[in-house]
Design a protein around this motif. Structure first.
Motif, PDB file in Angstrom:
ATOM      1  N   ALA A  57       0.809  -1.209  -0.068  1.00 58.61           N
ATOM      2  CA  ALA A  57      -0.087  -0.027   0.043  1.00 58.61           C
ATOM      3  C   ALA A  57       0.840   1.175   0.106  1.00 58.61           C
ATOM      4  CB  ALA A  57      -0.907   0.044   1.188  1.00 58.61           C
ATOM      5  N   GLU A  58       2.052   1.034   0.834  1.00 62.00           N
ATOM      6  CA  GLU A  58       2.818   2.264   0.914  1.00 62.00           C
ATOM      7  C   GLU A  58       3.426   2.875  -0.431  1.00 62.00           C
ATOM      8  OE1 GLU A  58       5.450   1.974   3.857  1.00 62.00           O
ATOM      9  OE2 GLU A  58       4.175   1.999   5.573  1.00 62.00           O
ATOM     10  N   GLN A  59       3.837   1.493  -1.289  1.00 62.04           N
ATOM     11  CA  GLN A  59       4.794   1.717  -2.512  1.00 62.04           C
ATOM     12  C   GLN A  59       3.696   2.215  -3.681  1.00 62.04           C
ATOM     13  OE1 GLN A  59       6.500  -2.044  -2.873  1.00 62.04           O
ATOM     14  NE2 GLN A  59       7.453  -1.702  -0.785  1.00 62.04           N
ATOM     15  N   ILE A  60       2.440   1.848  -3.571  1.00 60.10           N
ATOM     16  CA  ILE A  60       1.513   2.316  -4.728  1.00 60.10           C
ATOM     17  C   ILE A  60       1.735   3.560  -5.067  1.00 60.10           C
ATOM     18  CG2 ILE A  60      -0.553   1.997  -5.628  1.00 60.10           C
ATOM     19  CD1 ILE A  60      -1.012  -0.531  -4.411  1.00 60.10           C
ATOM     20  N   GLN A  61       1.779   3.874  -6.348  1.00 59.72           N
ATOM     21  CA  GLN A  61       1.615   5.160  -6.969  1.00 59.72           C
ATOM     22  C   GLN A  61       0.354   5.353  -7.389  1.00 59.72           C
ATOM     23  OE1 GLN A  61       5.163   6.652  -9.113  1.00 59.72           O
ATOM     24  NE2 GLN A  61       6.295   4.821  -8.440  1.00 59.72           N
ATOM     25  N   TYR A  62      -0.452   6.176  -7.156  1.00 64.79           N
ATOM     26  CA  TYR A  62      -2.122   6.121  -7.357  1.00 64.79           C
ATOM     27  C   TYR A  62      -2.084   7.185  -8.845  1.00 64.79           C
ATOM     28  CZ  TYR A  62      -6.882   6.818  -7.863  1.00 64.79           C
ATOM     29  OH  TYR A  62      -8.220   6.914  -8.222  1.00 64.79           O
ATOM     30  N   VAL A  63      -2.715   6.596 -10.055  1.00 67.23           N
ATOM     31  CA  VAL A  63      -2.854   7.452 -10.997  1.00 67.23           C
ATOM     32  C   VAL A  63      -4.363   7.715 -11.093  1.00 67.23           C
ATOM     33  CG1 VAL A  63      -2.590   7.472 -13.455  1.00 67.23           C
ATOM     34  CG2 VAL A  63      -0.967   6.081 -11.933  1.00 67.23           C
ATOM     35  N   GLU A  64      -4.759   8.940 -11.087  1.00 65.84           N
ATOM     36  CA  GLU A  64      -5.940   9.368 -11.149  1.00 65.84           C
ATOM     37  C   GLU A  64      -6.479   9.509 -12.659  1.00 65.84           C
ATOM     38  OE1 GLU A  64      -8.634   9.937  -8.827  1.00 65.84           O
ATOM     39  OE2 GLU A  64      -9.655  10.297 -10.719  1.00 65.84           O
ATOM     40  N   LEU A  65      -7.429   8.851 -12.963  1.00 67.78           N
ATOM     41  CA  LEU A  65      -7.762   8.728 -14.383  1.00 67.78           C
ATOM     42  C   LEU A  65      -8.741   9.986 -14.904  1.00 67.78           C
ATOM     43  CD1 LEU A  65      -8.339   5.153 -15.215  1.00 67.78           C
ATOM     44  CD2 LEU A  65      -6.334   6.497 -15.579  1.00 67.78           C
ATOM     45  N   THR A  66      -9.703  10.602 -13.875  1.00 66.88           N
ATOM     46  CA  THR A  66     -10.554  11.500 -14.366  1.00 66.88           C
ATOM     47  C   THR A  66     -10.249  12.765 -15.040  1.00 66.88           C
ATOM     48  OG1 THR A  66     -10.725  12.175 -12.121  1.00 66.88           O
ATOM     49  CG2 THR A  66     -12.316  10.868 -12.990  1.00 66.88           C
ATOM     50  N   ASN A  67      -8.916  13.198 -14.704  1.00 63.81           N
ATOM     51  CA  ASN A  67      -8.321  14.292 -15.333  1.00 63.81           C
ATOM     52  C   ASN A  67      -6.881  14.195 -15.966  1.00 63.81           C
ATOM     53  OD1 ASN A  67      -6.753  13.927 -12.915  1.00 63.81           O
ATOM     54  ND2 ASN A  67      -7.600  15.830 -11.901  1.00 63.81           N
ATOM     55  N   HIS A  68      -6.736  12.692 -16.266  1.00 56.61           N
ATOM     56  CA  HIS A  68      -5.617  12.350 -16.684  1.00 56.61           C
ATOM     57  C   HIS A  68      -5.567  12.782 -18.223  1.00 56.61           C
ATOM     58  CE1 HIS A  68      -1.907   9.999 -18.173  1.00 56.61           C
ATOM     59  NE2 HIS A  68      -1.883  10.034 -16.780  1.00 56.61           N
ATOM     60  N   PRO A  69      -4.431  13.668 -18.813  1.00 57.50           N
ATOM     61  CA  PRO A  69      -4.488  13.803 -20.365  1.00 57.50           C
ATOM     62  C   PRO A  69      -4.489  12.727 -21.047  1.00 57.50           C
ATOM     63  CG  PRO A  69      -2.259  14.587 -19.005  1.00 57.50           C
ATOM     64  CD  PRO A  69      -3.190  13.894 -17.926  1.00 57.50           C
ATOM     65  N   ALA A  70      -4.016  11.632 -20.793  1.00 55.93           N
ATOM     66  CA  ALA A  70      -3.925  10.663 -21.800  1.00 55.93           C
ATOM     67  C   ALA A  70      -5.260   9.840 -21.800  1.00 55.93           C
ATOM     68  CB  ALA A  70      -2.886   9.637 -21.728  1.00 55.93           C
ATOM     69  N   PHE A  71      -6.166   9.694 -20.861  1.00 56.73           N
ATOM     70  CA  PHE A  71      -7.114   8.795 -20.577  1.00 56.73           C
ATOM     71  C   PHE A  71      -8.290   9.061 -21.502  1.00 56.73           C
ATOM     72  CE2 PHE A  71     -11.366   7.598 -18.743  1.00 56.73           C
ATOM     73  CZ  PHE A  71     -10.772   6.312 -18.388  1.00 56.73           C
ATOM     74  N   HIS A  72      -8.594  10.415 -22.001  1.00 56.49           N
ATOM     75  CA  HIS A  72      -9.703  10.508 -22.776  1.00 56.49           C
ATOM     76  C   HIS A  72      -9.325   9.876 -24.168  1.00 56.49           C
ATOM     77  CE1 HIS A  72     -13.516  12.090 -24.534  1.00 56.49           C
ATOM     78  NE2 HIS A  72     -12.682  12.622 -25.298  1.00 56.49           N
ATOM     79  N   GLU A  73      -8.166  10.195 -24.685  1.00 57.45           N
ATOM     80  CA  GLU A  73      -7.763   9.794 -25.870  1.00 57.45           C
ATOM     81  C   GLU A  73      -7.639   8.246 -25.971  1.00 57.45           C
ATOM     82  OE1 GLU A  73      -3.566  11.390 -26.673  1.00 57.45           O
ATOM     83  OE2 GLU A  73      -3.572   9.697 -28.230  1.00 57.45           O
ATOM     84  N   GLN A  74      -7.027   7.613 -25.011  1.00 63.63           N
ATOM     85  CA  GLN A  74      -7.328   6.229 -24.915  1.00 63.63           C
ATOM     86  C   GLN A  74      -8.289   5.541 -24.958  1.00 63.63           C
ATOM     87  OE1 GLN A  74      -4.579   4.350 -25.508  1.00 63.63           O
ATOM     88  NE2 GLN A  74      -2.845   5.980 -25.212  1.00 63.63           N
ATOM     89  N   PHE A  75      -9.522   6.299 -24.090  1.00 58.55           N
ATOM     90  CA  PHE A  75     -10.698   5.904 -24.195  1.00 58.55           C
ATOM     91  C   PHE A  75     -11.513   5.919 -25.500  1.00 58.55           C
ATOM     92  CE2 PHE A  75     -15.496   6.579 -23.465  1.00 58.55           C
ATOM     93  CZ  PHE A  75     -15.787   5.405 -22.768  1.00 58.55           C
ATOM     94  N   VAL A  76     -11.352   6.952 -26.231  1.00 58.57           N
ATOM     95  CA  VAL A  76     -11.911   7.152 -27.580  1.00 58.57           C
ATOM     96  C   VAL A  76     -11.503   6.077 -28.601  1.00 58.57           C
ATOM     97  CG1 VAL A  76     -12.269   8.700 -29.693  1.00 58.57           C
ATOM     98  CG2 VAL A  76     -12.378   9.531 -27.170  1.00 58.57           C
ATOM     99  N   LYS A  77     -10.242   5.793 -28.311  1.00 58.22           N
ATOM    100  CA  LYS A  77      -9.435   4.785 -29.427  1.00 58.22           C
ATOM    101  C   LYS A  77     -10.120   3.478 -29.042  1.00 58.22           C
ATOM    102  CE  LYS A  77      -4.617   4.101 -30.241  1.00 58.22           C
ATOM    103  NZ  LYS A  77      -3.258   4.373 -29.659  1.00 58.22           N
ATOM    104  N   ALA A  78     -10.276   3.077 -27.533  1.00 60.33           N
ATOM    105  CA  ALA A  78     -10.616   1.730 -27.124  1.00 60.33           C
ATOM    106  C   ALA A  78     -11.894   1.619 -27.687  1.00 60.33           C
ATOM    107  CB  ALA A  78     -10.183   1.687 -25.718  1.00 60.33           C
ATOM    108  N   LEU A  79     -12.959   2.427 -27.837  1.00 67.02           N
ATOM    109  CA  LEU A  79     -14.396   2.250 -28.235  1.00 67.02           C
ATOM    110  C   LEU A  79     -14.311   1.270 -29.262  1.00 67.02           C
ATOM    111  CD1 LEU A  79     -15.936   5.671 -27.666  1.00 67.02           C
ATOM    112  CD2 LEU A  79     -16.346   3.755 -26.230  1.00 67.02           C
ATOM    113  N   SER A  80     -13.541   1.154 -30.198  1.00 64.44           N
ATOM    114  CA  SER A  80     -13.924   0.441 -31.325  1.00 64.44           C
ATOM    115  C   SER A  80     -13.263  -1.093 -31.039  1.00 64.44           C
ATOM    116  CB  SER A  80     -13.264   0.760 -32.882  1.00 64.44           C
ATOM    117  OG  SER A  80     -11.988   0.746 -32.507  1.00 64.44           O
ATOM    118  N   PHE A  81     -13.918  -2.186 -31.715  1.00 64.46           N
ATOM    119  CA  PHE A  81     -13.459  -3.475 -31.623  1.00 64.46           C
ATOM    120  C   PHE A  81     -12.461  -3.893 -32.178  1.00 64.46           C
ATOM    121  CE2 PHE A  81     -18.280  -3.720 -30.419  1.00 64.46           C
ATOM    122  CZ  PHE A  81     -17.997  -4.070 -29.151  1.00 64.46           C
TER     123      PHE A  81
END
Ligand code: FES
Length: 516
Positions: A492-516
């Motif tokens: 638990a102490e070593q984990i680096q938490y990555v917040e996705l809601t405002n992550h610059p790459a998340f939206h782009e990856q999400f749109v890309k991942a929508l297609s099959f």
């Protein structure tokens, strides 16, 4: 292998009696040598299935020591429950002074995996680490909201609402402890320690901590520390001096249950780099790469559990759990071979993979209107999976365009989470040496379908491992062992938490991942 399995009490399904024509005794060879596949195996599993290590237990004869994986659908349904329940031992490194308690034997512990929908409880003998009873039940807080967000909204109504949520779960845990003790022929007075591993919101409801801040960005937990509390003060009816341990939370949506899961799968000792995934309404992911740990959480929604899907249902007899495109036809298989009544999560994923294989839908999830099985339904386009003549209700079972969209959003959220973590760890998907999938849904998932629809990266199948309820195992490890508690606290102490809601790459990856 079928005979060997039967001789040790592993009940594989074998409707054809072992002549190789039902295909139900499928297992996957992980290591060791078996006789060459028979014609029956090629017929039932296909050349592609055999290439990925699948075999029929009734046909294959070991030529050396072999290690096989048994997919849950190859087990009889009663045995599935048994396997999920555990029965195994965990290593003991006593947390309690066992000598002092010797006069109050048996010395028992209660491990709880406190989920938003379900609660799994295990009664453990703390002297030998053996699970002596295991049971599950629904989380009764469900009457205050189906998901975490709606329950937080309910709790925000005021002190009284928060108290109700806490009382509901304490009451359920008291009943569960009673039932487990009754099953084991013991009494709750012998439970001296409890471990409750839940997601952050469930943890806070259980301890009566404030949750307002969990409902809004940046979603901060009220506590991230592992805590010890008196069971009595919390209202738990265990031994009068019993303590309750709750593992550390990482973030608002990565809780102590995920830490327990990482402990349960022994993440650090999995082939590296490793990615651990716990799929649920909320999916938590942890990447272990180059000695570092990165975690995130994605809102994958309940579609994988069959919710918000027109004919979705939970995994019960009659649910379509497997769909294949074989010999030019889309074929389905139901749980316990009952007439179809709906589709459960693994079936929905399979169905989409099969529709892609059969070219019934395109990469964007749209139907090709000339495809066999396609029809314009009353309100939207749909594919008929089971005709009305095949069901007992006389209604057909269909997969609608909206159902496909639900899965697209769910899988895109998870896949985008994976991609963001890979970037954080500075590695490529193909470098992953293991992907470990935990959780009830994860254990029934067909990896070929999951990769086909793009839920997971396309890496060799032997690098995937499906481990079932690892959080439950982790909770039992934490119960019986002080070393396990230190390991979990270190993780638990070593984990680096990555917040996705405002992550610059998340939206782009999400749109890309929508297609099959
Ligand atoms: S038991 Fe039917 S194929 Fe093996």
């Amino acid at each position: 292998m079928l005979a060997a399995a039967q001789s040790v009490g592993v009940e594989l399904q074998a409707v054809c009696g072992g002549v190789g024509t039902c295909g139900q005794c499928k297992v996957r060879c992980v290591s060791g040598n078996l006789t060459e596949p028979t014609l029956e195996e090629f017929e039932q599993l296909g050349a592609a299935g055999i290439r990925t290590g699948n075999r029929l237990a009734c046909q294959a004869i070991p030529l050396s020591d072999v290690q096989v994986e048994i997919p849950p659908e190859s087990l009889t349904s009663s045995q599935r429950v048994q396997v999920e329940g555990g029965g195994q031992c965990v290593p003991v490194d006593p947390v309690l002074p066992l000598q002092e308690l010797a006069s109050r034997r048996p010395i028992l512990g209660l491990a709880i995996d406190l989920g938003t929908t379900k609660i799994a409880g295990y009664l453990v003998d703390l002297e030998n680490g053996r699970t002596i009873a295991a049971r599950g039940r629904m989380n009764p807080q469900i009457v205050y909201g189906e998901d975490v967000i709606s329950r937080i909204a309910y709790a925000n109504k005021g002190e009284e609402a928060r108290r109700q949520l806490q009382e509901k779960v304490i009451e359920a845990l008291n009943e569960l402890a009673q039932e487990l003790c009754a099953e084991a022929g013991s009494s709750v007075d012998h439970i001296f320690e409890a471990v409750i591993a839940g997601n952050t919101a469930m943890h806070h409801f259980f301890l009566g901590l404030p949750v307002e801040q969990l409902g809004a960005s940046p979603y901060l937990p009220a506590s991230t520390q592992p805590l010890y509390q008196s069971a009595k003060e919390l209202g738990l009816r265990l031994a009068p001096d019993a303590k309750v341990y709750t593992p550390a939370n990482i973030a608002g949506y990565v809780g102590g249950d995920h830490v327990a899961m990482l402990l349960g799968i022994d993440l650090r000792n999995c082939p590296q780099p490793a990615l651990a995934i716990d799929i649920g309404t909320n999916t938590e992911l942890t990447l272990c790469a180059n000695g570092q740990l990165f975690s995130c959480s994605c809102a994958s929604g309940p579609a994988f559990e069959g919710a918000h899907i027109q004919h979705g249902m939970r995994a019960a007899p009659g649910a379509i759990e497997r769909v294949r495109y074989e010999s030019g036809e889309i074929q389905f298989y139901t749980i316990d071979r009952q007439p179809p009544t709906g589709i459960c999560g693994s079936g929905i994923l399979d169905a989409i993979a099969a529709l892609l294989d059969a070219d019934v839908i395109d990469a964007r999830g749209n139907f090709r209107k000339q495809a066999t099985g396609f029809r314009a339904g009353v309100s939207e386009n749909e594919f008929v999976l089971a005709g009305k003549e095949q069901t007992n209700s006389g209604n057909s079972i269909v997969l609608t365009r909206q159902d496909i969209s639900e899965i697209q959003f769910a899988k895109a959220a998870i896949r985008a989470g994976i991609e963001v973590l890979l970037k954080a760890g500075n590695i490529e998907a193909k470098a992953l040496a293991s992907i470990i999938i935990a959780g009830a849904f994860g254990s029934y998932l067909d990896m070929r379908s999951a990769v086909r629809i793009g839920l997971f990266p396309d890496i060799p199948f032997e690098r995937f491992r499906q481990v079932g309820n690892a959080a439950g195992l982790g909770a039992r490890l934490l119960l019986a062992s002080a070393v396990a508690r230190r390991t979990a606290e270190g993780l638990a102490e070593q984990i680096q938490y990555v917040e996705l809601t405002n992550h610059p790459a998340f939206h782009e990856q999400f749109v890309k991942a929508l297609s099959f």
